[in-house]
Scaffold this motif. Structure first.
Motif, PDB file in Angstrom:
ATOM      1  N   GLY A   9       6.359 -21.618   1.205  1.00  0.00           N
ATOM      2  CA  GLY A   9       7.245 -21.999  -0.292  1.00  0.00           C
ATOM      3  C   GLY A   9       6.400 -21.667  -1.667  1.00  0.00           C
ATOM      4  N   LYS A  10       5.115 -21.382  -1.372  1.00  0.00           N
ATOM      5  CA  LYS A  10       4.248 -21.195  -2.673  1.00  0.00           C
ATOM      6  C   LYS A  10       4.424 -19.893  -3.362  1.00  0.00           C
ATOM      7  CE  LYS A  10       0.133 -22.575  -1.473  1.00  0.00           C
ATOM      8  NZ  LYS A  10      -1.194 -23.095  -1.110  1.00  0.00           N
ATOM      9  N   LEU A  11       4.369 -19.869  -4.899  1.00  0.00           N
ATOM     10  CA  LEU A  11       4.475 -18.440  -5.448  1.00  0.00           C
ATOM     11  C   LEU A  11       3.046 -17.720  -5.155  1.00  0.00           C
ATOM     12  CD1 LEU A  11       5.816 -19.536  -8.946  1.00  0.00           C
ATOM     13  CD2 LEU A  11       7.037 -18.139  -6.873  1.00  0.00           C
ATOM     14  N   MET A  12       2.982 -16.301  -4.885  1.00  0.00           N
ATOM     15  CA  MET A  12       2.036 -15.740  -5.070  1.00  0.00           C
ATOM     16  C   MET A  12       1.367 -15.328  -6.099  1.00  0.00           C
ATOM     17  SD  MET A  12       3.562 -13.053  -2.238  1.00  0.00           S
ATOM     18  CE  MET A  12       2.133 -12.202  -1.571  1.00  0.00           C
ATOM     19  N   SER A  13      -0.200 -15.215  -6.130  1.00  0.00           N
ATOM     20  CA  SER A  13      -1.032 -14.988  -7.283  1.00  0.00           C
ATOM     21  C   SER A  13      -1.180 -13.600  -7.233  1.00  0.00           C
ATOM     22  CB  SER A  13      -2.488 -15.748  -7.087  1.00  0.00           C
ATOM     23  OG  SER A  13      -3.312 -15.313  -7.830  1.00  0.00           O
ATOM     24  N   THR A  14      -1.132 -12.879  -8.481  1.00  0.00           N
ATOM     25  CA  THR A  14      -1.795 -11.640  -8.705  1.00  0.00           C
ATOM     26  C   THR A  14      -3.157 -11.570  -8.684  1.00  0.00           C
ATOM     27  OG1 THR A  14      -1.878 -12.006 -11.142  1.00  0.00           O
ATOM     28  CG2 THR A  14       0.079 -11.160 -10.386  1.00  0.00           C
ATOM     29  N   LEU A  24      -2.094  -8.665 -19.289  1.00  0.00           N
ATOM     30  CA  LEU A  24      -2.379  -9.843 -19.348  1.00  0.00           C
ATOM     31  C   LEU A  24      -2.087 -10.906 -18.252  1.00  0.00           C
ATOM     32  CD1 LEU A  24      -0.767 -10.654 -22.785  1.00  0.00           C
ATOM     33  CD2 LEU A  24      -3.208 -10.319 -22.325  1.00  0.00           C
ATOM     34  N   LEU A  25      -1.488 -10.386 -17.030  1.00  0.00           N
ATOM     35  CA  LEU A  25      -1.367 -10.760 -15.666  1.00  0.00           C
ATOM     36  C   LEU A  25      -2.862 -10.891 -15.004  1.00  0.00           C
ATOM     37  CD1 LEU A  25       1.811  -9.273 -14.260  1.00  0.00           C
ATOM     38  CD2 LEU A  25       1.534 -11.565 -15.131  1.00  0.00           C
ATOM     39  N   ALA A  26      -3.681 -10.057 -15.371  1.00  0.00           N
ATOM     40  CA  ALA A  26      -5.030 -10.136 -14.797  1.00  0.00           C
ATOM     41  C   ALA A  26      -5.925 -11.126 -15.501  1.00  0.00           C
ATOM     42  CB  ALA A  26      -5.643  -8.471 -14.872  1.00  0.00           C
ATOM     43  N   GLN A  27      -6.737 -11.753 -14.594  1.00  0.00           N
ATOM     44  CA  GLN A  27      -7.667 -12.953 -15.414  1.00  0.00           C
ATOM     45  C   GLN A  27      -8.486 -12.174 -16.649  1.00  0.00           C
ATOM     46  OE1 GLN A  27     -10.530 -14.554 -12.362  1.00  0.00           O
ATOM     47  NE2 GLN A  27      -9.153 -16.089 -12.230  1.00  0.00           N
ATOM     48  N   ASP A  28      -9.127 -11.211 -16.448  1.00  0.00           N
ATOM     49  CA  ASP A  28      -9.756 -10.630 -17.664  1.00  0.00           C
ATOM     50  C   ASP A  28      -8.798  -9.608 -18.430  1.00  0.00           C
ATOM     51  OD1 ASP A  28      -9.853  -8.846 -15.937  1.00  0.00           O
ATOM     52  OD2 ASP A  28     -11.702  -8.266 -16.056  1.00  0.00           O
ATOM     53  N   PRO A  46      -1.593  -9.475  -1.451  1.00  0.00           N
ATOM     54  CA  PRO A  46      -1.557  -8.007  -1.484  1.00  0.00           C
ATOM     55  C   PRO A  46      -1.164  -7.642  -3.005  1.00  0.00           C
ATOM     56  CG  PRO A  46       0.561  -8.870  -0.700  1.00  0.00           C
ATOM     57  CD  PRO A  46      -0.374 -10.092  -0.773  1.00  0.00           C
ATOM     58  N   LEU A  47      -0.888  -8.752  -4.055  1.00  0.00           N
ATOM     59  CA  LEU A  47      -0.405  -8.428  -5.257  1.00  0.00           C
ATOM     60  C   LEU A  47      -1.595  -7.828  -6.111  1.00  0.00           C
ATOM     61  CD1 LEU A  47       2.003 -11.130  -6.395  1.00  0.00           C
ATOM     62  CD2 LEU A  47       2.474  -8.847  -5.154  1.00  0.00           C
ATOM     63  N   ARG A  48      -2.768  -8.097  -5.999  1.00  0.00           N
ATOM     64  CA  ARG A  48      -4.007  -7.716  -6.753  1.00  0.00           C
ATOM     65  C   ARG A  48      -3.809  -6.308  -6.786  1.00  0.00           C
ATOM     66  NH1 ARG A  48      -8.289  -9.156 -10.129  1.00  0.00           N
ATOM     67  NH2 ARG A  48      -8.629  -7.045 -10.952  1.00  0.00           N
ATOM     68  N   GLN A  49      -3.700  -5.635  -5.469  1.00  0.00           N
ATOM     69  CA  GLN A  49      -3.502  -4.147  -5.237  1.00  0.00           C
ATOM     70  C   GLN A  49      -2.452  -3.686  -6.464  1.00  0.00           C
ATOM     71  OE1 GLN A  49      -3.090  -3.181  -1.325  1.00  0.00           O
ATOM     72  NE2 GLN A  49      -3.408  -0.786  -1.633  1.00  0.00           N
ATOM     73  N   LEU A  50      -1.269  -4.311  -6.250  1.00  0.00           N
ATOM     74  CA  LEU A  50      -0.116  -3.813  -6.983  1.00  0.00           C
ATOM     75  C   LEU A  50      -0.656  -3.813  -8.381  1.00  0.00           C
ATOM     76  CD1 LEU A  50       2.568  -2.688  -6.970  1.00  0.00           C
ATOM     77  CD2 LEU A  50       3.482  -5.077  -6.778  1.00  0.00           C
ATOM     78  N   LEU A  51      -1.213  -4.856  -8.916  1.00  0.00           N
ATOM     79  CA  LEU A  51      -1.476  -5.027 -10.477  1.00  0.00           C
ATOM     80  C   LEU A  51      -2.577  -4.030 -10.835  1.00  0.00           C
ATOM     81  CD1 LEU A  51      -1.204  -6.686 -12.845  1.00  0.00           C
ATOM     82  CD2 LEU A  51      -3.192  -8.158 -12.160  1.00  0.00           C
ATOM     83  N   PRO A  96       0.874  -1.079  -0.055  1.00  0.00           N
ATOM     84  CA  PRO A  96       0.012  -0.018   0.008  1.00  0.00           C
ATOM     85  C   PRO A  96       0.856   1.348  -0.168  1.00  0.00           C
ATOM     86  CG  PRO A  96      -0.876  -1.397   1.456  1.00  0.00           C
ATOM     87  CD  PRO A  96       0.450  -2.180   1.105  1.00  0.00           C
ATOM     88  N   LEU A  97       1.893   1.187   0.575  1.00  0.00           N
ATOM     89  CA  LEU A  97       2.994   2.121   0.523  1.00  0.00           C
ATOM     90  C   LEU A  97       3.365   2.508  -0.622  1.00  0.00           C
ATOM     91  CD1 LEU A  97       4.704   1.572   4.105  1.00  0.00           C
ATOM     92  CD2 LEU A  97       2.759   3.286   3.929  1.00  0.00           C
ATOM     93  N   VAL A  98       3.928   1.646  -1.554  1.00  0.00           N
ATOM     94  CA  VAL A  98       4.479   1.858  -2.716  1.00  0.00           C
ATOM     95  C   VAL A  98       3.508   2.205  -3.628  1.00  0.00           C
ATOM     96  CG1 VAL A  98       5.410   0.476  -4.663  1.00  0.00           C
ATOM     97  CG2 VAL A  98       6.072  -0.268  -2.446  1.00  0.00           C
ATOM     98  N   VAL A  99       2.202   1.776  -3.497  1.00  0.00           N
ATOM     99  CA  VAL A  99       1.151   2.118  -4.429  1.00  0.00           C
ATOM    100  C   VAL A  99       0.883   3.625  -4.122  1.00  0.00           C
ATOM    101  CG1 VAL A  99      -1.442   2.059  -4.861  1.00  0.00           C
ATOM    102  CG2 VAL A  99       0.132  -0.169  -4.680  1.00  0.00           C
TER     103      VAL A  99
END
Length: 987
Positions: free
Chosen positions: A900-905, A952-956, A909-914, A864-867
């Motif tokens: 140990g799992k990759l995070m989803s966009t 293209l990283l977003a679903q739609d 918190p990555l959705r907010q960044l995307l 959130p600070l970065v955004v």
């Protein structure tokens, strides 16, 4: 004979063949009156061939055939012999002589020609008549040409030296009483007056160049010598006066004080109150370099008292006259000469220059006796005024005309006259100042020839005495750069001559006696207890006196040098008793200082004097303290005190032996004074000064270091204290240099940490990092420093400072603290859409990488600070890409579990960044399209390609991007070419 001719052979050299020259010389009454030589030499001096022929005639007179004048020989010939003689002569030289012979023949045969009106014919081999003028041959055209050439070179390439040697030639001619001396000087002066630079300098209002000024001074002084010739004819004098006036009235004529501005007053009274001297500068007459010579034309030598002084060594007053006051003799009956001192000395110079050395000496002795009497009277006057003057602490009494730096150089003239009488060399020659003269002259004592009983004096001790009297005269600083500079130059010249004297017991006695008189002289001496505020400082003179006296009378040497340390013109206020000259205060900027152009030089001389005393006092604590107090009281320039501190340090720490603690402490004390003086003022050498002080304190020892660390706030800024002082004190080198034991090391470290925390509190922005570094080894101190940073983060610190400290924390193994500081730094940052090369980008990427490595929670906290702070699409997409490449939490903080799992966009918190990144691309695109030029179209298409990757990283994402492109085509349909490119690439 009257005509000498001969051939001179110059032997062959490696490069030149043997040459033979024909030389002819005419002479009359022991003077060479004309010369010719086949070598064609163009110089004001005779060529070597003329000299060779003359010397041959002088040394081997019997080898030179003596002939009758040619007219006598011709007289003995008959008609046939004469015809034969003429024809043979014409044949021998027909090419040169024939045209002249034809012309003469025509004239002789014409009854009414000019040649037939005159009885007889000329004879070059016969002498001149007894009434004819006879003087040495001088090639006037050559003199003019040479002077013109030297002047055109502007004093460069040794031309100044050449002109000086021409002046020396004039002096030599005067001494030989050669009437050409004045003629040659006239020719030189005409060329000087015709120098085209004069009018240029006058138009520009600039002063004449230094080298040129000195030449003009010598020219003026030579004219004074010429007009004061004791045996010149009246008509000669009036002719010179006309010339001098004519030159003096020309508007390009240089002025006596070297400026085209204010001139010096014409002062002939020896002592005067400055308050009475208030004519304004406009009323003062214009004084040129010739004014003194013009005034000199009024002087004569007819005074009977003067005649008696110069003509006899034994002129004394009758003994019955010695009781009362007399203006002609002193109480010992020795004659006095009460003329204005520089004028009287000009007479001495004239006598000396015109070849009357005995007379010059006699007048010199009379002048010195007069000066002594004046000195005694002044001492008596001072005794009566002493109490009142000491209470006031100032005096208005001063000489407005100093003898040192005076255009006529009176002191130098008396000194030379006396020392020349004592030189040990064979030729008692006039001194020609020449740099090549490296061997110092050797002097011996020559007793003063006098009619009075006391005959213990020598001309050498008189020379020393008069130099000391003149240099010690209390006098006001003259006006104008040139006159002030001349005071310094003249002083240095006299001191250089004094240093040639070997001080034997007789001279030491003279030196001591004169020094005591100067110290007691009150306002009449520059070394008296009270002086005028604008008095010429005595530092250079006192430095000579100090060094000369030290081996013989150390107490007197120190007393004198300490008295001379003052520089009253720099004291903040003029004491109430001081009436300064009105004309000294006329300056563009009203200032409490008069315009002393040489102040920088004078201050450095003051510093030299102090340095000389410090060196001499090494090891003597009492003397060192006195000198130190004098420095602290009188020297007002921090850079000079710093120089003294450095000097003292150098002398105290010789490479080959142990340090001297007494002098080291003085160096430290001076260094501390410099620190206090420059703490709040800007000084470009400040860093160097601070470093030096730490070196000096280290040399003194651990107590000195503890002391500067404890009192840092009065000496250093917080930044200096942490980054230079404490850092150096704590360095490995210092520990080794001092070979400290553990308790001492701990004491120093503890002081350094206390200092670090105090500085961090006072100036967290600049000192926080240094403070943390200094406190690393002490847990409590380190925690305190960290807390200071956290407290200051929200208000007084920039994101750059916070990021730097955050990285330092990570490096030290405190990742969570680093994260906290990085988060605080983010809140201060704002990156606009077009700032894709901003210097903070690396810090932002590092902060996100740190958060990602710590785990999902930290990443969720920082996004959130970065955004909020970053609006630049490329930076945001870079962060997004990095966060999706590896699983979070790889730093492995103890006690945390890691999936140990990759995070989803798609998820926080990555959705907010995307979303923020897509929206940044959309905004940036519109911003760029409002003012895009065709040459940027290609770059823009690439930018859209990058945007598509993020969409293209977003679903739609593909639907969103297609809508975005359609939208662009609709809004910017006017940009046909660009939209064509968009269609080609994106459909």
């Amino acid at each position: 004979g009257f005509h000498l001719s001969g051939t001179v052979t110059e032997p062959a050299t490696a490069t030149e063949p043997e040459m033979t020259y024909k030389v002819a010389i005419s002479f009359d009454r022991c003077k060479i009156t004309s010369v010719t030589c086949g070598c064609g030499n163009k110089d004001i001096f005779y060529c070597a061939h003329v000299v060779a022929l003359s010397l041959y005639r002088i040394r081997k007179p019997d080898q030179v055939k003596l002939r009758l004048p040619i007219s006598e020989t011709l007289f003995q010939m008959n008609r046939d012999q004469l015809q034969k003689f003429v024809q043979y002569l014409i044949t021998a030289h027909h090419t040169e002589v024939l045209p002249t012979a034809q012309k003469l023949a025509d004239e002789i045969l014409s009854s009414n020609s000019e040649i037939n009106q005159v009885h007889g014919a000329p004879d070059p081999t016969a002498g001149a008549s007894i009434d004819d003028e006879n003087c040495w041959h001088l090639d006037e055209e050559q003199v003019r040409e040479q002077v013109k050439l030297f002047l055109s070179q502007g004093g460069y390439y040794g031309s100044g030296k050449q002109l000086n040697s021409m002046f020396a030639k004039v002096r030599e001619m005067l001494r030989m009483r050669d009437s050409n001396g004045a003629r040659m000087l006239t020719l030189i002066t005409e060329q000087f007056m015709a120098d085209p630079r004069l009018s240029l300098w006058r138009q520009q209002g600039t002063g004449i160049t230094e080298k040129c000024r000195q030449l003009w001074d010598e020219l003026g002084a030579l004219w004074v010598c010429v007009v004061l010739n004791p045996h010149c004819k009246l008509e000669e004098k009036s002719c010179w006066l006309r010339q001098l006036r004519k030159w003096g009235e020309m508007d390009v004529c240089p002025l006596e004080d070297g400026n085209y501005g204010n001139e010096l007053p014409n002062i002939t009274n020896a002592l005067t109150q400055s308050s009475g001297h208030s004519q304004d500068s406009l009323a003062r007459p214009r004084r040129t370099v010739f004014t003194r010579a013009i005034e000199g034309c009024d002087l004569h030598w007819q005074d009977s008292h003067l005649q008696r002084i110069i003509s006899s060594d034994f002129y004394v007053s009758p003994s019955y006259q010695r009781e009362g006051e007399s203006l002609l003799f002193n109480s010992q009956g020795q004659p006095l000469w009460l003329e204005h001192v520089p004028t009287a000395c000009a007479r001495v110079d004239a006598l000396r220059s015109h070849g009357y050395p005995r007379e010059a000496l006699r007048l010199t002795v009379a002048i010195i006796n007069t000066l002594r009497l004046q000195q005694q009277r002044q001492l008596e006057i001072y005794k009566h005024q002493k109490k009142e003057l000491l209470q006031r602490g100032a005096t208005t009494i001063t000489n407005l005309e100093g003898w040192v730096g005076h255009p006529l150089n009176p002191i130098g003239c008396l000194f030379l006259t006396l020392t020349e009488a004592c030189r040990l060399e064979e030729e008692n020659c006039l001194e020609i100042s020449d740099a090549g003269d490296s061997k110092p002259p050797v002097y011996q004592h020559v007793p003063v020839v006098t009619g009075s009983q006391d005959n213990s004096e020598s001309y050498l001790s008189l020379a020393l005495e008069v130099a000391l009297m003149g240099m010690g005269q209390q006098r006001v600083m003259p006006e104008g750069l040139y006159a002030q500079d001349k005071v310094c130059r003249n002083e240095e010249q006299i001191i250089a001559r004094l240093q040639d004297l070997e001080l034997d017991p007789v001279l030491v006695q003279t030196l001591r006696k004169q020094c005591i008189l100067l110290l007691e002289g009150g306002p009449f001496s520059g070394l008296g207890e009270v002086i005028h505020r604008e008095s010429v400082p005595m530092h250079t003179f006192a430095k000579y006196l100090f060094s000369a006296l030290l081996p013989h009378d150390a107490d007197l040497a120190y007393k004198l040098a300490l008295r001379a340390m003052r520089l009253p013109v720099l004291e903040t206020t003029a004491p109430s008793g001081d009436v300064t000259h009105p004309h000294h205060l006329v300056s563009v900027v009203p200032s409490r200082y008069p315009r002393w152009f040489t102040l920088g030089h004078l201050e450095s001389q003051q510093c030299e004097l102090a340095s000389t005393m410090l060196t001499a006092a090494k090891g003597d604590m009492l003397r060192l303290r006195t000198v130190l107090e004098a420095i602290q009281k009188n020297i007002h320039s921090s850079s000079l005190i710093f120089k003294l501190a450095q000097d003292a340090f150098k002398i105290a720490t010789p490479a080959d032996s142990n340090s001297d603690t007494t002098l080291l402490n003085v160096a430290l004390e001076l260094g501390l004074q410099v620190m206090r003086m420059t703490l709040s003022t800007l000084n470009w050498r400040r860093r160097e000064m601070v470093r030096w002080l730490v070196t000096c304190a280290t040399e003194v020892g651990v107590r000195a270091l503890v002391s500067i660390l404890q009192s840092w706030y009065s000496l250093f800024t917080p930044t200096e204290a942490t980054s230079i002082v404490a850092a150096t004190v704590m360095s490995h080198n210092t520990i080794l240099r001092l070979s400290l034991d553990y308790p001492q090391r701990e004491e120093l470290a503890s002081c350094a940490r206390t200092l670090a925390l105090q500085c961090a509190m006072k100036d967290p922005q600049n000192c926080a990092l240094s403070a943390l570094t200094l406190c690393e080894k002490d847990h409590i101190a380190f925690e305190t420093a960290y807390q200071i940073v956290i407290d200051a983060a929200s208000t007084g610190m920039t994101y750059t400072q916070l990021f730097t400290i955050a990285r330092y924390m990570e490096h030290r193994g405190y990742p969570l603290r680093a994260f906290k500081l990085a988060s605080l730094a983010m809140t201060h940052l704002n990156l606009a859409y077009n700032q894709d090369t901003h210097p903070a980008i690396n810090d932002v990427l590092w902060a996100c990488a740190l958060s990602h490595s710590l785990g999902k929670n930290e990443l969720a906290a920082i996004i959130p600070l970065v955004v909020k702070s970053v609006h630049c699409a490329t930076v945001l997409s870079d962060i997004l890409r990095r966060c999706t490449m590896t699983a979070p939490g790889l730093a492995g903080i103890p006690g945390r579990r890691n999936s140990g799992k990759l995070m989803s966009t798609d998820k926080a918190p990555l959705r907010q960044l995307l979303d923020a990144t897509i929206s940044a691309y959309i905004n940036t695109t519109h911003s760029r399209l409002t003012h895009i030029s065709p040459r940027h179209y290609g770059e823009f298409i690439e930018f859209l390609s990058k945007a598509r990757e993020t969409f293209l990283l977003a679903q739609d994402g593909h639907i969103q991007f297609a809508q975005f492109i359609d939208n662009l085509k609709q809004i910017y349909k006017g940009k046909k070419k660009l939209m064509l490119l968009v269609r080609e690439r994106f459909g």
